[in-house]
Design a protein around this motif. Sequence first.
Motif, PDB file in Angstrom:
ATOM      1  N   LYS A 170      12.437   1.611  -6.130  1.00 51.62           N
ATOM      2  CA  LYS A 170      11.696   2.952  -5.036  1.00 51.62           C
ATOM      3  C   LYS A 170      11.106   2.878  -4.442  1.00 51.62           C
ATOM      4  N   VAL A 171      10.366   1.736  -3.937  1.00 51.80           N
ATOM      5  CA  VAL A 171       9.060   1.624  -3.875  1.00 51.80           C
ATOM      6  C   VAL A 171       8.960   1.243  -1.550  1.00 51.80           C
ATOM      7  N   THR A 172       8.282   2.355  -1.360  1.00 56.45           N
ATOM      8  CA  THR A 172       8.483   2.146   0.448  1.00 56.45           C
ATOM      9  C   THR A 172       6.957   1.191   0.313  1.00 56.45           C
ATOM     10  N   PRO A 173       7.274   0.248   0.907  1.00 55.50           N
ATOM     11  CA  PRO A 173       5.453  -0.120   1.282  1.00 55.50           C
ATOM     12  C   PRO A 173       4.901   0.204   2.256  1.00 55.50           C
ATOM     13  N   LEU A 174       3.626   0.644   2.504  1.00 52.70           N
ATOM     14  CA  LEU A 174       3.025   1.895   3.184  1.00 52.70           C
ATOM     15  C   LEU A 174       1.657   0.826   3.929  1.00 52.70           C
ATOM     16  N   PRO A 175       1.787   0.430   4.957  1.00 48.19           N
ATOM     17  CA  PRO A 175      -0.143   0.038   5.160  1.00 48.19           C
ATOM     18  C   PRO A 175      -0.542   1.400   5.525  1.00 48.19           C
ATOM     19  N   ASP A 176      -2.451   1.564   5.665  1.00 50.62           N
ATOM     20  CA  ASP A 176      -2.667   2.263   6.225  1.00 50.62           C
ATOM     21  C   ASP A 176      -3.326   2.050   8.046  1.00 50.62           C
ATOM     22  N   ALA A 177      -4.382   2.899   8.113  1.00 48.76           N
ATOM     23  CA  ALA A 177      -5.107   3.093   9.490  1.00 48.76           C
ATOM     24  C   ALA A 177      -5.445   1.564   9.839  1.00 48.76           C
ATOM     25  N   TYR A 178      -5.928   0.975   8.815  1.00 44.28           N
ATOM     26  CA  TYR A 178      -7.099  -0.241   9.292  1.00 44.28           C
ATOM     27  C   TYR A 178      -6.275  -1.621   8.343  1.00 44.28           C
ATOM     28  N   THR A 179      -4.903  -1.504   7.750  1.00 46.43           N
ATOM     29  CA  THR A 179      -4.615  -2.568   7.676  1.00 46.43           C
ATOM     30  C   THR A 179      -2.623  -3.284   8.272  1.00 46.43           C
ATOM     31  N   ASP A 180      -2.441  -4.510   8.515  1.00 46.01           N
ATOM     32  CA  ASP A 180      -1.279  -4.137   9.165  1.00 46.01           C
ATOM     33  C   ASP A 180      -0.053  -4.706   8.068  1.00 46.01           C
ATOM     34  N   GLU A 181      -0.562  -4.676   7.086  1.00 45.83           N
ATOM     35  CA  GLU A 181       0.844  -5.075   6.286  1.00 45.83           C
ATOM     36  C   GLU A 181       0.480  -4.675   4.828  1.00 45.83           C
ATOM     37  N   CYS A 182       1.363  -4.567   4.291  1.00 42.51           N
ATOM     38  CA  CYS A 182       1.629  -4.101   2.664  1.00 42.51           C
ATOM     39  C   CYS A 182       2.812  -4.010   2.295  1.00 42.51           C
ATOM     40  N   ARG A 183       2.603  -5.343   1.358  1.00 42.68           N
ATOM     41  CA  ARG A 183       3.687  -6.335   0.550  1.00 42.68           C
ATOM     42  C   ARG A 183       3.537  -6.548  -0.575  1.00 42.68           C
ATOM     43  N   TRP A 184       4.806  -6.975  -1.626  1.00 46.49           N
ATOM     44  CA  TRP A 184       4.639  -7.152  -2.914  1.00 46.49           C
ATOM     45  C   TRP A 184       3.882  -8.666  -3.443  1.00 46.49           C
ATOM     46  N   TRP A 185       3.412  -8.794  -4.043  1.00 43.10           N
ATOM     47  CA  TRP A 185       2.953  -9.995  -4.687  1.00 43.10           C
ATOM     48  C   TRP A 185       2.996 -10.361  -5.640  1.00 43.10           C
ATOM     49  N   ASP A 186       4.026 -12.199  -6.434  1.00 44.43           N
ATOM     50  CA  ASP A 186       3.582 -12.508  -7.215  1.00 44.43           C
ATOM     51  C   ASP A 186       2.668 -12.061  -8.184  1.00 44.43           C
ATOM     52  N   ILE A 187       2.661 -11.505  -9.314  1.00 40.98           N
ATOM     53  CA  ILE A 187       1.451 -10.959 -10.503  1.00 40.98           C
ATOM     54  C   ILE A 187       0.772 -13.195 -10.844  1.00 40.98           C
ATOM     55  N   ARG A 188       1.259 -13.918 -10.611  1.00 43.09           N
ATOM     56  CA  ARG A 188       0.981 -14.740 -10.998  1.00 43.09           C
ATOM     57  C   ARG A 188       0.924 -16.014  -9.728  1.00 43.09           C
ATOM     58  N   ASP A 189       0.235 -15.128  -8.400  1.00 44.13           N
ATOM     59  CA  ASP A 189       0.742 -16.521  -7.204  1.00 44.13           C
ATOM     60  C   ASP A 189       0.598 -15.321  -5.823  1.00 44.13           C
ATOM     61  N   PHE A 190      -0.745 -15.292  -5.880  1.00 50.93           N
ATOM     62  CA  PHE A 190      -0.669 -14.262  -5.072  1.00 50.93           C
ATOM     63  C   PHE A 190      -2.669 -14.763  -4.568  1.00 50.93           C
ATOM     64  N   PRO A 191      -3.053 -14.408  -3.120  1.00 50.78           N
ATOM     65  CA  PRO A 191      -4.357 -14.652  -2.428  1.00 50.78           C
ATOM     66  C   PRO A 191      -5.173 -14.463  -3.426  1.00 50.78           C
ATOM     67  N   THR A 192      -6.931 -14.813  -2.827  1.00 50.02           N
ATOM     68  CA  THR A 192      -8.091 -14.950  -2.780  1.00 50.02           C
ATOM     69  C   THR A 192      -8.543 -13.120  -2.504  1.00 50.02           C
ATOM     70  N   LEU A 193      -8.510 -12.396  -3.397  1.00 47.93           N
ATOM     71  CA  LEU A 193      -8.583 -10.588  -2.355  1.00 47.93           C
ATOM     72  C   LEU A 193     -10.363 -10.696  -1.745  1.00 47.93           C
ATOM     73  N   LEU A 194     -10.726  -9.904  -1.363  1.00 49.09           N
ATOM     74  CA  LEU A 194     -11.989  -9.112  -0.069  1.00 49.09           C
ATOM     75  C   LEU A 194     -12.379  -8.389  -1.872  1.00 49.09           C
ATOM     76  N   PHE A 195     -13.991  -8.486  -2.156  1.00 51.61           N
ATOM     77  CA  PHE A 195     -14.205  -7.938  -2.608  1.00 51.61           C
ATOM     78  C   PHE A 195     -14.115  -8.355  -4.361  1.00 51.61           C
ATOM     79  N   ASP A 196     -14.537  -7.649  -5.255  1.00 50.95           N
ATOM     80  CA  ASP A 196     -14.410  -8.060  -6.539  1.00 50.95           C
ATOM     81  C   ASP A 196     -12.609  -7.549  -7.151  1.00 50.95           C
ATOM     82  N   HIS A 197     -11.680  -7.732  -6.155  1.00 53.24           N
ATOM     83  CA  HIS A 197     -10.657  -7.641  -6.905  1.00 53.24           C
ATOM     84  C   HIS A 197      -9.426  -8.419  -7.495  1.00 53.24           C
ATOM     85  N   ASN A 198     -10.062  -9.421  -6.977  1.00 52.62           N
ATOM     86  CA  ASN A 198      -8.802 -10.271  -7.895  1.00 52.62           C
ATOM     87  C   ASN A 198     -10.229 -10.776 -10.293  1.00 52.62           C
ATOM     88  N   HIS A 199     -10.502  -9.900 -10.285  1.00 53.21           N
ATOM     89  CA  HIS A 199     -11.087  -9.561 -11.034  1.00 53.21           C
ATOM     90  C   HIS A 199     -10.841  -8.272 -11.712  1.00 53.21           C
TER      91      HIS A 199
END
Length: 242
Positions: free
Chosen positions: A117-146
């Motif tokens: 039911k989800v329609t991924p939508l980026p905001d004004a500061y981003t180009d892309e909003c999409r799903w990633w496997d919880i076991r395999d996603f990139p290193t995130l900014l801030f402390d978001h991996n934690h």
Amino acid sequence: MKEATALIPQLTVDCIILGFHDNQLRVLLLRWKDTSFWSLPGGPVRQTESVDAAATRILRERTGLGAIYLQQFRVFGDEVRYSLEEVQEKLKHIFDPAIWYKRAISIGYYALVDYSKVTPLPDAYTDECRWWDIRDFPTLLFDHNHMVKLALEALRQQLSWQPVGNNLLPEPFTLPELQRLYETILGRSMDPRNFQRKMLSLGILERLETKRRGGAFRSPYLYRFIPEKYEAALKEGNLMIL
């Protein structure tokens, strides 16, 4: 100035939005404009809203959903949470480095949504909003991996006292499908007979007359949650599963 004063200074909300698809637990991430850098959906809290309302607003803007299961799981308030200088440099083409808070306190929420039911939508500061496997996603900014790590730990603890399938699985579903959801979250296999016995003993599932045709299992029955019984059992604290 008017926009800045409408916010609560140094207070933000960050959301770990989780969905289940193709036997994968997935997390929704944003990619910042003209970069390869990813982070969780989030943002500041307005003076005119509660922190729960801020999280609901952010989730609605990123998913298009109005009714979302939200759970506040942690306040991130360490004096130094990440390298502010690194973030300022990476996003300086989007934000003036001078406007960043020297310290920000973030309230972490996780959300359980029906992936279909989800329609991924980026905001004004981003180009892309999409799903990633919880076991395999990139290193995130801030402390978001934690944050993702702690949200997953909180979700695993929640499995022991309420059936998260009510939020993550589209209805109707089979008991093997529900079991795969639990196994994916926990990262381990479960005995099918014990799992089905425990789930059915809660009295919150209704077996339908139709069966799932095809697939790896031999035409299992379809089920759905009984909303009123689920809510009553949840209020009574009578949903011990694992």
